[in-house]
Design a protein around this motif. Structure first.
Motif, PDB file in Angstrom:
ATOM      1  N   GLU A  69       4.357  10.129  -0.074  1.00  0.00           N
ATOM      2  CA  GLU A  69       4.634   8.738   0.285  1.00  0.00           C
ATOM      3  C   GLU A  69       3.635   7.775  -0.338  1.00  0.00           C
ATOM      4  O   GLU A  69       4.001   6.700  -0.818  1.00  0.00           O
ATOM      5  CB  GLU A  69       4.609   8.593   1.814  1.00  0.00           C
ATOM      6  CG  GLU A  69       4.963   7.214   2.325  1.00  0.00           C
ATOM      7  CD  GLU A  69       6.399   6.833   2.036  1.00  0.00           C
ATOM      8  OE1 GLU A  69       6.657   5.630   1.789  1.00  0.00           O
ATOM      9  OE2 GLU A  69       7.274   7.719   2.027  1.00  0.00           O
ATOM     10  N   VAL A  70       2.350   8.157  -0.342  1.00  0.00           N
ATOM     11  CA  VAL A  70       1.317   7.236  -0.820  1.00  0.00           C
ATOM     12  C   VAL A  70       0.945   7.482  -2.283  1.00  0.00           C
ATOM     13  O   VAL A  70       0.088   6.794  -2.832  1.00  0.00           O
ATOM     14  CB  VAL A  70       0.054   7.316   0.065  1.00  0.00           C
ATOM     15  CG1 VAL A  70       0.396   7.010   1.512  1.00  0.00           C
ATOM     16  CG2 VAL A  70      -0.628   8.686  -0.052  1.00  0.00           C
ATOM     17  N   GLY A  71       1.568   8.474  -2.908  1.00  0.00           N
ATOM     18  CA  GLY A  71       1.306   8.740  -4.320  1.00  0.00           C
ATOM     19  C   GLY A  71       0.004   9.477  -4.575  1.00  0.00           C
ATOM     20  O   GLY A  71      -0.538   9.416  -5.691  1.00  0.00           O
ATOM     21  N   ALA A  72      -0.494  10.196  -3.572  1.00  0.00           N
ATOM     22  CA  ALA A  72      -1.775  10.897  -3.725  1.00  0.00           C
ATOM     23  C   ALA A  72      -1.574  12.248  -4.406  1.00  0.00           C
ATOM     24  O   ALA A  72      -0.643  12.986  -4.081  1.00  0.00           O
ATOM     25  CB  ALA A  72      -2.431  11.096  -2.366  1.00  0.00           C
ATOM     26  N   SER A  73      -2.455  12.576  -5.303  1.00  0.00           N
ATOM     27  CA  SER A  73      -2.391  13.868  -5.989  1.00  0.00           C
ATOM     28  C   SER A  73      -3.216  14.933  -5.279  1.00  0.00           C
ATOM     29  O   SER A  73      -3.095  16.118  -5.579  1.00  0.00           O
ATOM     30  CB  SER A  73      -2.906  13.726  -7.426  1.00  0.00           C
ATOM     31  OG  SER A  73      -4.258  13.246  -7.430  1.00  0.00           O
ATOM     32  N   ARG A  74      -4.034  14.504  -4.315  1.00  0.00           N
ATOM     33  CA  ARG A  74      -4.950  15.442  -3.661  1.00  0.00           C
ATOM     34  C   ARG A  74      -4.973  15.219  -2.160  1.00  0.00           C
ATOM     35  O   ARG A  74      -4.992  14.073  -1.681  1.00  0.00           O
ATOM     36  CB  ARG A  74      -6.357  15.263  -4.227  1.00  0.00           C
ATOM     37  CG  ARG A  74      -7.395  16.233  -3.663  1.00  0.00           C
ATOM     38  CD  ARG A  74      -8.779  15.889  -4.164  1.00  0.00           C
ATOM     39  NE  ARG A  74      -9.803  16.745  -3.551  1.00  0.00           N
ATOM     40  CZ  ARG A  74     -11.080  16.416  -3.431  1.00  0.00           C
ATOM     41  NH1 ARG A  74     -11.511  15.245  -3.883  1.00  0.00           N
ATOM     42  NH2 ARG A  74     -11.940  17.248  -2.869  1.00  0.00           N
ATOM     43  N   GLY A  75      -4.956  16.322  -1.416  1.00  0.00           N
ATOM     44  CA  GLY A  75      -5.144  16.274   0.021  1.00  0.00           C
ATOM     45  C   GLY A  75      -6.402  17.029   0.389  1.00  0.00           C
ATOM     46  O   GLY A  75      -6.752  18.017  -0.258  1.00  0.00           O
ATOM     47  N   VAL A  76      -7.089  16.582   1.425  1.00  0.00           N
ATOM     48  CA  VAL A  76      -8.341  17.219   1.862  1.00  0.00           C
ATOM     49  C   VAL A  76      -8.348  17.290   3.383  1.00  0.00           C
ATOM     50  O   VAL A  76      -7.955  16.335   4.063  1.00  0.00           O
ATOM     51  CB  VAL A  76      -9.578  16.439   1.371  1.00  0.00           C
ATOM     52  CG1 VAL A  76     -10.861  17.036   1.943  1.00  0.00           C
ATOM     53  CG2 VAL A  76      -9.639  16.424  -0.154  1.00  0.00           C
ATOM     54  N   ILE A  77      -8.801  18.427   3.905  1.00  0.00           N
ATOM     55  CA  ILE A  77      -9.000  18.579   5.345  1.00  0.00           C
ATOM     56  C   ILE A  77     -10.490  18.717   5.604  1.00  0.00           C
ATOM     57  O   ILE A  77     -11.133  19.635   5.084  1.00  0.00           O
ATOM     58  CB  ILE A  77      -8.270  19.818   5.890  1.00  0.00           C
ATOM     59  CG1 ILE A  77      -6.763  19.716   5.631  1.00  0.00           C
ATOM     60  CG2 ILE A  77      -8.529  19.982   7.395  1.00  0.00           C
ATOM     61  CD1 ILE A  77      -5.999  20.989   5.964  1.00  0.00           C
ATOM     62  N   GLY A  78     -11.056  17.803   6.375  1.00  0.00           N
ATOM     63  CA  GLY A  78     -12.462  17.894   6.751  1.00  0.00           C
ATOM     64  C   GLY A  78     -12.623  18.789   7.958  1.00  0.00           C
ATOM     65  O   GLY A  78     -11.976  18.578   8.989  1.00  0.00           O
ATOM     66  N   ILE A  79     -13.458  19.814   7.849  1.00  0.00           N
ATOM     67  CA  ILE A  79     -13.659  20.766   8.940  1.00  0.00           C
ATOM     68  C   ILE A  79     -15.086  21.286   8.886  1.00  0.00           C
ATOM     69  O   ILE A  79     -15.662  21.439   7.803  1.00  0.00           O
ATOM     70  CB  ILE A  79     -12.637  21.930   8.853  1.00  0.00           C
ATOM     71  CG1 ILE A  79     -12.808  22.905  10.022  1.00  0.00           C
ATOM     72  CG2 ILE A  79     -12.747  22.659   7.523  1.00  0.00           C
ATOM     73  CD1 ILE A  79     -11.706  23.946  10.104  1.00  0.00           C
ATOM     74  N   LYS A  80     -15.674  21.562  10.030  1.00  0.00           N
ATOM     75  CA  LYS A  80     -17.047  22.059  10.064  1.00  0.00           C
ATOM     76  C   LYS A  80     -17.109  23.522   9.621  1.00  0.00           C
ATOM     77  O   LYS A  80     -16.240  24.317   9.954  1.00  0.00           O
ATOM     78  CB  LYS A  80     -17.624  21.911  11.467  1.00  0.00           C
ATOM     79  CG  LYS A  80     -17.911  20.457  11.846  1.00  0.00           C
ATOM     80  CD  LYS A  80     -18.613  20.366  13.178  1.00  0.00           C
ATOM     81  CE  LYS A  80     -19.000  18.927  13.483  1.00  0.00           C
ATOM     82  NZ  LYS A  80     -19.693  18.812  14.791  1.00  0.00           N
TER      83      LYS A  80
END
Length: 453
Positions: A69-80
């Motif tokens: 939807e937003v045209g992002a090529s990368r996704g990231v999950i922040g986790i400890k």
């Protein structure tokens, strides 16, 4: 409005925690990265770990939809880094366009600004938004709800942790609109006499003794604590008392500013100046008062830094309110002009969660994990879930930033779980609300009360 945004709005998806910002608005942008906040740095909360472990595919599905939807090529999950069991589950099916950002076990790693900086090396502009630097951030539950919205599944439950002075702490999906009392009863009841309930986490949550309040879409935790606990003592102070004590006792040691996470990132926040402003009357305190505007309310200064046991965080909040009421707030451009370089010692000043837990007097609870429990609200006789007897729910039409939903049911109507009972207000920032149980509508006002059939 395109189809996905409309589905997200009509399904009632908002930020599942914090202020409840409507998610369809966040998705209406073009950015390079979609960032899921799974840091979960508030002690005792466990909901994000449960969600990432058990609804992994829904999380990935929601993130991939958002990226498209937003045209992002990368996704990231922040986790400890410490959450090795969750990390292993995520890595087993991790899409090639989504990465993990592993974080230290410090507070406040889950602050949006901290997470964005860790994931990108960039700072959100003072007074700005993540999209200003090409990032869209949301929490774990919201991405899961985006995926469900694409399947026309409405938000009727929220994932919540119940912990503290209860018989059996748990984490579970609970119907929106049940009372705090009912949620606590599902934990076996309260195990102390004089208590308060912290709504949210011990650091940023608020306290109440009113157990008739309803669970909403933004509910994330109900922590039952003795009134003698340090968290409860600090949060129960009246505004009058904390201002009076601050005026008399602050010795300007600057520890609050030295340890301020936002200040260490270079943002124009200095809590000690906000405290100093208490000692100066009228407009003469404006230069010091303006140092409070960039406060995030993380509460570290109050719960950790101040050697006098004062409350710089709430003083900053009160000061910001006064600035707003008197039209003295700085513009984003002015805030950005006051931003400085990241402090060279920032990485050495993170507060370890284990030490914070001791300071908060929560050691007796931290070793007890609030395990996931499946409750069966419908009481299906063939279900293996634990049956729950819910007589009625009270569903607010306003659970989000923006205009309340508009009721479209009347007293006497019979409704089904998932049915729209309040439409998004037209031409406004708003989302729909839905019935969380089957039943009859018995009251319609600012809240809609549904009684089980």
């Amino acid at each position: 409005m395109n189809p996905l945004l409309k589905q997200v709005q009509d399904s009632g998806v908002i930020g599942a925690g914090g202020a409840g910002f409507p998610t369809y608005v966040k998705l209406d942008c073009q950015v390079d990265m979609v960032l899921a906040n799974g840091a979960e740095c508030e002690p005792l909360l466990y909901k994000d770990q449960v969600l990432m472990q058990r609804w992994t595919s829904d999380l990935f599905g929601g993130m991939l939809l958002a990226m498209k939807e937003v045209g992002a090529s990368r996704g990231v999950i922040g986790i400890k880094k410490k959450n090795t069991d969750t990390i292993a589950i995520l890595e087993a099916t991790l899409p090639n366009t989504i990465d993990l950002c592993l974080m230290d076990d410090v507070y406040p790693a889950g602050d949006e600004v901290e997470l964005v900086y860790k994931a990108t090396g960039k700072r959100i502009p003072s007074g700005g938004l993540p999209k200003d630097i090409g990032v869209m951030v949301n929490n774990i539950e919201s991405f899961i709800n985006v995926f469900r919205a694409s399947k026309n599944i409405a938000v009727t439950e929220t994932m919540i942790t119940v912990h503290g002075e209860v018989v059996t702490p748990y984490t579970a999906w609970l119907p929106i609109g049940i009372t705090y009392q009912e949620a606590i009863d599902l934990a076996g009841g309260i195990t102390c006499h004089d208590f308060v309930v912290v709504e949210g986490g011990p650091m940023m949550g608020s306290v109440t003794e009113d157990l008739s309040q309803p669970v909403t879409k933004i509910s994330s935790g109900l922590l039952v604590l003795p009134k003698t606990n340090r968290v409860a003592r600090i949060k129960q102070r009246s505004e009058q008392d904390l201002l009076r004590i601050g005026k008399a006792a602050c010795d300007q040691c600057r520890m609050c500013s030295s340890m301020c996470p936002r200040g260490l990132l270079g943002y124009p926040i200095q809590p000690h100046l906000a405290m100093r402003s208490l000692q100066v009357s009228g407009v003469n305190n404006l230069p010091d008062a303006l140092a409070a505007q960039a406060c995030s309310g993380c509460n570290l200064c109050t719960m950790w830094s101040c050697p006098e046991g004062l409350d710089p965080s709430r003083v900053c909040g009160i000061t910001k309110r006064t600035l707003r009421d008197n039209n003295h707030l700085l513009t984003p451009v002015q805030l950005q002009e006051r931003t400085i370089d990241v402090h060279p010692l920032r990485e050495y000043r993170g507060v370890p969660t284990k030490r914070l837990v001791r300071r908060l007097e929560l050691t007796d609870y931290i070793h007890i994990k609030a395990e996931f429990i499946e409750f069966d609200v419908l009481k299906n006789q063939t279900s293996t879930k634990i049956p729950v007897d819910i007589n009625h729910v009270t569903i607010p039409l306003s659970q989000h930033i923006g205009k309340p939903a508009v009721a479209i049911v009347k007293v006497g109507d019979r409704v089904k779980k998932g049915q729209v009972i309040g439409q998004a207000a037209p031409d406004a920032l708003s989302v729909a609300v839905h019935a969380s149980i089957d039943g009859n509508v018995i009251s319609v006002d600012n809240v809609i009360v549904i009684k089980r059939i």
